[in-house]
Structure formats: C-alpha cells, structure tokens
Design an enzyme around this catalytic site. Sequence first.
Site, PDB file in Angstrom:
ATOM      1  CG  ASP A   1     -13.339 100.106   9.315  1.00 17.95           C
ATOM      2  OD1 ASP A   1     -14.389 100.087   9.980  1.00 17.95           O
ATOM      3  OD2 ASP A   1     -12.298 100.674   9.708  1.00 17.95           O
TER       4      ASP A   1
ATOM      5  CE1 TYR B   1     -10.153 105.938  11.867  1.00 14.24           C
ATOM      6  CE2 TYR B   1     -10.766 104.650   9.946  1.00 14.24           C
ATOM      7  CZ  TYR B   1     -10.468 104.723  11.287  1.00 14.24           C
ATOM      8  OH  TYR B   1     -10.495 103.576  12.046  1.00 14.24           O
TER       9      TYR B   1
END
Length: 294
Positions: A42, A47
């Site tokens: 994931d 990010y």
Amino acid sequence: MELTLNNGVTMPGLGLGVFQSPPEQTTAAVVAALAAGYRHIDTAAAYGNEREVGEGIRNSGLDRSDVFIETKVWVSDYGFDQTLHAWEKAVGKLGVDNLDLLILHQPAPDRFGKTIAAYKALETLLADGRVRAIGVSNFMPHHLKELLAATDIIPAVNQIELHPYFAQPDVQAADAEHSILTQAWSPIGGITFYPGWGGEDRRNVMEDPTIAAIARACGKSPAQVMLRWHLQQGRSAIPKSTNPARIAENFDVFDFDLNADQLAAIDALDTGVRNGPDPDEAREERFALVIPEA
C-alpha cells in the site's frame, strides 16, 4: 489470507504500508516484505515513494501479477480529468500498466464536489480495466452517504485509522452495511507513539497491559496480537515498517488464533479518541501539496 472485495476481486488481507517510509529506505523494505511472504503493498501519491515501491517489486523477482498494488489519489489531483491524469502519474512512477486498487486519500469535504468528480474518474478507470478495484480512505459515514448518493459504484475498500485505542465502530458498521471492506491504517497503533504527532500525552497502545498479557499467553508480540485481532475480525491491515525483522514479524500472524475473550478484551480498549487528522477538517496547505509528474 485472501479477502474478497465486493466486486469479486481478491486481495491479500495483510499488506505492507509505506507511509512515512523515506524513499531511500522504501525499495529495500518492499523487497524484504515480498521475501517474507507479503503480496500486497500500500502506497500513495502523497507519500512520495511510489517509484521506490515499483523498484522494490521489480527487484523482488516476482511477477507483477503476484503483487497486489494499492495507491491513493491526493486531494490536489481531485476532479474528473485531474484524477484520470493522477492514474497516469501513478502507473508511470510504479512502472506498471494497471493498478489493483486505487482509492481517494481523503474525503476533503471543503471541496466535496471535486471529490465526487474524482470518484467518477475512478469509476471510469475501473470500467476501462485500468484498475481492478476502487475505494476511499478516511471516509466517515456521512461522507459515504453523500458519495453513494452521487455515484454508481460502491467503494470496495475504506481505509481508516483503526487500532485498539480507536476502532471507529460506527465507520465499520457503515462499511459493512454496504459490503465495503474496512482496511486499517496504523493497525498496530503506530500513530499513538509517533513523536510529535498529536501531542505527547497519549498512551502507547504497544505498551498496553491488556495486549501485553494476551501476547504473553499466545507467545507472540503485541504487534502480532493486534494484527491477528484485525484479521480475525475480517479487516485488512497494512502495518508500516522499514526494519526487515519487524516486517517479517508482522507477517508471522497466521499460526495462532485469539479466543473470544481475548478479542473482546481488545475491543474494550477503544477510547473513541482519534490520533490522526480529523477527516472533516479542511487542511488547505496540506491539501495543496502538488504531486510531481515523475
């Protein structure tokens, strides 16, 4: 452990999360996870490590089809055309042709019209076969109600903050009502002890005496007990680590079961207190984060 989503796609219940994994450590973490047996990774556009996740998958020696890849569209890319382009950015960085699961990262209720448009783009990507399943993250019951009223396809997954100190039973119930799989971020309560996040007066769920006692009885670690709690209750969990030993430990949760009393004791630890950001709060500066093209 495979979970079947509401569109028939199967997904490994336990995955590796890479939130706040520095890019320079992410590739090795993914390689270590896949070597340990994980088949679900994931990540998210926000990010900043999708490229390194893709490198880790390629470096693992596994076929692309063996790894379930989940990523998220960030708020700055909401809107129909913008979200279609967000898919292009994601697959480009990951180095793949399609995604197994693509979800909206936040409900962003201060601009929910764009959220709806973004979800309609996900529906298009699903219809085109560019993604195998679509979903949402951090959606509360009222967000889900509004989304379902304006769109055609029920989300397959809702990824939310969920650990023994914050179990969000109302969200879990809303998800279950619509056959949406609840997926836990911070499943072992990392956010309860992450330095500088949300104050320093919080209790660390990793040091909870109830969980410690169950861990001793099972011959497992507190983290393993918490992950088992999620899996036995039918949730997906995506623990984050860049430490190969902890990555392997977190996957070693398929050789024991918690009994009904142990599950109930963990359930009873819920404080109802959120540790992460409130999904109903507008965070204009954070939402404005621009996701690079490459």
